[in-house]
Design an enzyme around this catalytic site. Structure first.
Site, PDB file in Angstrom:
ATOM      1  N   HIS A  19       0.925  -1.246  -0.058  1.00  0.00           N
ATOM      2  CA  HIS A  19      -0.100  -0.019   0.127  1.00  0.00           C
ATOM      3  C   HIS A  19       0.874   1.183   0.136  1.00  0.00           C
ATOM      4  O   HIS A  19       2.102   1.128   0.371  1.00  0.00           O
ATOM      5  CB  HIS A  19      -0.985   0.116   1.372  1.00  0.00           C
ATOM      6  CG  HIS A  19      -0.473   0.269   2.712  1.00  0.00           C
ATOM      7  ND1 HIS A  19      -0.349   1.835   2.702  1.00  0.00           N
ATOM      8  CD2 HIS A  19       0.172  -0.134   3.394  1.00  0.00           C
ATOM      9  CE1 HIS A  19       0.205   1.997   4.143  1.00  0.00           C
ATOM     10  NE2 HIS A  19       0.400   0.772   4.501  1.00  0.00           N
ATOM     11  N   CYS A  20       0.255   2.461  -0.145  1.00  0.00           N
ATOM     12  CA  CYS A  20       0.821   3.872  -0.142  1.00  0.00           C
ATOM     13  C   CYS A  20       0.063   4.869   0.076  1.00  0.00           C
ATOM     14  O   CYS A  20      -1.078   4.388   0.772  1.00  0.00           O
ATOM     15  CB  CYS A  20       1.757   3.976  -1.607  1.00  0.00           C
ATOM     16  SG  CYS A  20       0.443   4.229  -2.809  1.00  0.00           S
ATOM     17  N   LYS A  21       0.029   5.965  -0.170  1.00  0.00           N
ATOM     18  CA  LYS A  21      -0.783   7.074   0.197  1.00  0.00           C
ATOM     19  C   LYS A  21      -2.393   7.067  -0.684  1.00  0.00           C
ATOM     20  O   LYS A  21      -3.311   7.108  -0.096  1.00  0.00           O
ATOM     21  CB  LYS A  21      -0.015   8.541  -0.018  1.00  0.00           C
ATOM     22  CG  LYS A  21      -1.031   9.635   0.248  1.00  0.00           C
ATOM     23  CD  LYS A  21      -0.338  11.041   0.133  1.00  0.00           C
ATOM     24  CE  LYS A  21      -1.318  11.942   0.616  1.00  0.00           C
ATOM     25  NZ  LYS A  21      -0.504  13.352   0.519  1.00  0.00           N
ATOM     26  N   PHE A  40      -3.967   4.302   1.567  1.00  0.00           N
ATOM     27  CA  PHE A  40      -3.360   4.118   3.230  1.00  0.00           C
ATOM     28  C   PHE A  40      -4.695   3.803   3.846  1.00  0.00           C
ATOM     29  O   PHE A  40      -4.718   2.775   4.630  1.00  0.00           O
ATOM     30  CB  PHE A  40      -2.778   5.467   3.601  1.00  0.00           C
ATOM     31  CG  PHE A  40      -2.461   5.295   5.044  1.00  0.00           C
ATOM     32  CD1 PHE A  40      -1.286   4.908   5.265  1.00  0.00           C
ATOM     33  CD2 PHE A  40      -3.199   5.742   6.164  1.00  0.00           C
ATOM     34  CE1 PHE A  40      -0.750   4.959   6.548  1.00  0.00           C
ATOM     35  CE2 PHE A  40      -2.855   5.706   7.447  1.00  0.00           C
ATOM     36  CZ  PHE A  40      -1.291   5.089   7.653  1.00  0.00           C
TER      37      PHE A  40
END
Length: 122
Positions: free
Chosen positions: A82-84, A110
């Site tokens: 995952h990331c932003k 996120f």
């Protein structure tokens, strides 16, 4: 002027497809977690230091090729990323698949990752 609108729509659709179409379903993500998936946050170290989900490992996207084998040495082991916003984690999924990792899923943004992992955001 119409070409500008078309270009804007194309960019928005491309961004949506990266973040949504590549996302793993919550059910599939939970199944991978039950089978021991490693969860990786591909945001920068600076972003990670400002707030991260418990138990998640930080391997920034620009370091994923160099560091993944030390974090997940077995390419058969499930990996969730995952990331932003879900874009970088989508790219990381493609990178890992190209390196032979077989069970890779994009948790996406996120907030979605937090929800799937059972964490509440402040």
């Amino acid at each position: 002027m119409p070409w500008l609108i078309l270009a804007l729509v194309a960019v928005l659709l491309a961004g949506w497809s990266i973040t949504r179409l590549g996302s793993v379903s919550p059910q599939r993500a939970k199944a991978l977690l039950q089978s021991g998936a490693v969860v990786i946050d591909v945001r920068t170290a600076h972003e990670f230091s400002k707030g991260a989900l418990p138990g998640v490992i930080n391997v920034p996207l620009d370091e994923i090729r160099q560091r993944i084998s030390s974090v997940v040495p077995d390419p058969r082991m499930p990996v969730l990323l995952h990331c932003k916003s879900g874009g970088r984690s989508g790219i990381a999924c493609k990178v890992l698949r190209s390196m032979g990792y077989q069970q890779v899923g994009n948790l996406g943004p996120f907030g979605r990752a937090a929800s799937i992992l059972g964490h509440r955001l402040p």
